[in-house]
Write an enzyme that holds these catalytic residues in place. Sequence first.
Site, PDB file in Angstrom:
ATOM      1  N   TYR A 144       0.815  -1.216   0.000  1.00  0.00           N
ATOM      2  CA  TYR A 144       0.000   0.000   0.000  1.00  0.00           C
ATOM      3  C   TYR A 144       0.850   1.269   0.000  1.00  0.00           C
ATOM      4  O   TYR A 144       0.340   2.366  -0.193  1.00  0.00           O
ATOM      5  CB  TYR A 144      -0.952   0.020   1.212  1.00  0.00           C
ATOM      6  CG  TYR A 144      -2.024  -1.058   1.166  1.00  0.00           C
ATOM      7  CD1 TYR A 144      -2.333  -1.724  -0.009  1.00  0.00           C
ATOM      8  CD2 TYR A 144      -2.723  -1.411   2.307  1.00  0.00           C
ATOM      9  CE1 TYR A 144      -3.301  -2.710  -0.056  1.00  0.00           C
ATOM     10  CE2 TYR A 144      -3.698  -2.403   2.279  1.00  0.00           C
ATOM     11  CZ  TYR A 144      -3.986  -3.048   1.094  1.00  0.00           C
ATOM     12  OH  TYR A 144      -4.944  -4.022   1.058  1.00  0.00           O
ATOM     13  N   ASP A 228      -2.766 -17.983   1.514  1.00  0.00           N
ATOM     14  CA  ASP A 228      -3.959 -18.593   0.898  1.00  0.00           C
ATOM     15  C   ASP A 228      -4.432 -19.788   1.725  1.00  0.00           C
ATOM     16  O   ASP A 228      -5.635 -19.992   1.925  1.00  0.00           O
ATOM     17  CB  ASP A 228      -3.709 -18.979  -0.570  1.00  0.00           C
ATOM     18  CG  ASP A 228      -2.415 -19.750  -0.780  1.00  0.00           C
ATOM     19  OD1 ASP A 228      -1.551 -19.736   0.121  1.00  0.00           O
ATOM     20  OD2 ASP A 228      -2.259 -20.374  -1.840  1.00  0.00           O
ATOM     21  N   ASP A 256     -10.479  -9.110   7.864  1.00  0.00           N
ATOM     22  CA  ASP A 256     -11.894  -8.957   7.503  1.00  0.00           C
ATOM     23  C   ASP A 256     -12.585 -10.317   7.458  1.00  0.00           C
ATOM     24  O   ASP A 256     -13.730 -10.459   7.889  1.00  0.00           O
ATOM     25  CB  ASP A 256     -12.037  -8.277   6.132  1.00  0.00           C
ATOM     26  CG  ASP A 256     -12.260  -6.781   6.271  1.00  0.00           C
ATOM     27  OD1 ASP A 256     -11.968  -6.252   7.362  1.00  0.00           O
ATOM     28  OD2 ASP A 256     -12.721  -6.152   5.309  1.00  0.00           O
TER      29      ASP A 256
END
Length: 373
Positions: A144, A228, A256
């Site tokens: 980011y 993953d 999340d």
Amino acid sequence: MAGSNRNLLVLPGDGIGPEVMNEVRKVIAWMGKKRAVGFDIQEDVVGGSALDKHGVPLSDATMKTALEADAVLFGSVGGPKWDNVEFDKKPERGLLRLRKEMDLFANLRPAKVFDALVDASALRPEIVKGLDIMIIRELTGGVYFGEPRGVTTLPNGEKEAIDTQRYKSSEIRRVCAVAFELARKRKNKVCSSEKANVMHTGVLWRQEATKLHQESYKDVELSHMYADALAMQLVRWPAQFDVIVTDNLFGDILSDEASMLTGSLGMLPSASLGAPDATGRRKALYEPIHGSAPDIAGKGLANPIAEALSFAMMLRFSFDLGTEADLVEKAIENVLAAGYRTADLLGGKSEGVKKVGTQEMGDAIVKELDRLA
Ligand code: NAD
């Protein structure tokens, strides 16, 4: 309370932020009165309310106060009123500035399932019952922020976008250290997650986590898991985890995902911590995961528990007041067990529950604190 030596900056923000903060103020007042745990509190505006008052989503003066405070308790920012303001003035920029200038590199997001709410989870009760995990996301580095980044036009006219994932050893080590320290106070297990199979930053992440573990935290159980695989294991068998530490991008997604294990957004607190100073104290900001919920703002419907649990995290991590943090968490657990539910926690149920608004939930928590003490 003057002279308490605990300097707290309260930033309620916009939408339901001030409503849920009002209820936490009751808990703060209770701590002063009944436990002699006082705070020197300063209060200020942030987000849309700061934009309205000062023309910026966070004034320099507020930023200075935040840097000087022992902890910041944050509500939420944003709302339709400010949806069309220019990018640099968006309410969220206020929160991002706080995180950046306080250098809050470790984001702690607990995913804990209260027994009374086990039916609210997206997963079967037997999978989530008793669940209590902590995800630590690196917050100030990675893809980011990494340079170079941007969109360019290639000689053939086609566009190309670039984001760069970069991590230095020191950035990995400091966030892993937070994970190991925290695990020692919990079930003593850390799972470090990356994609060392396909990413160089993943290889370095795994090496640094292992090295730090060998140097200073051999007593903690360390495992590694590709991100993953971790995403899959979080819904298959989440109870295998205690503390999970991962980078900014994977942490964003995995935390999340983990939040859905627990039911409502209105239940989820978080902490963001910086590096310890010479006295061992870290800069810290505590906030619920949820936003300003414009759809229910001003209606007395918001669940104040996420903000109250954020305050409990503050007691634990910034002020080493574990007993008081336990008290707040226990009071919330008991109030839920007694059937108190704000609208977000009802899930269509009406039998055996007491539907309450924001203030009634706050009052019920304080009443339970009284009973417990
Ligand atoms: P949101 O979290 O505000 O709301 C999502 C849904 O959850 C809504 O239906 C809302 O009513 C419900 N909800 C959230 N918190 C609740 C609570 N405490 N009690 C009961 N119900 C609750 O997310 P959104 O709708 O995507 O965003 C609304 C605004 O908040 C936007 O302006 C967004 O930019 C901002 N936002 C701010 C933050 C922050 O301040 N950290 C985080 C996320 C979104």
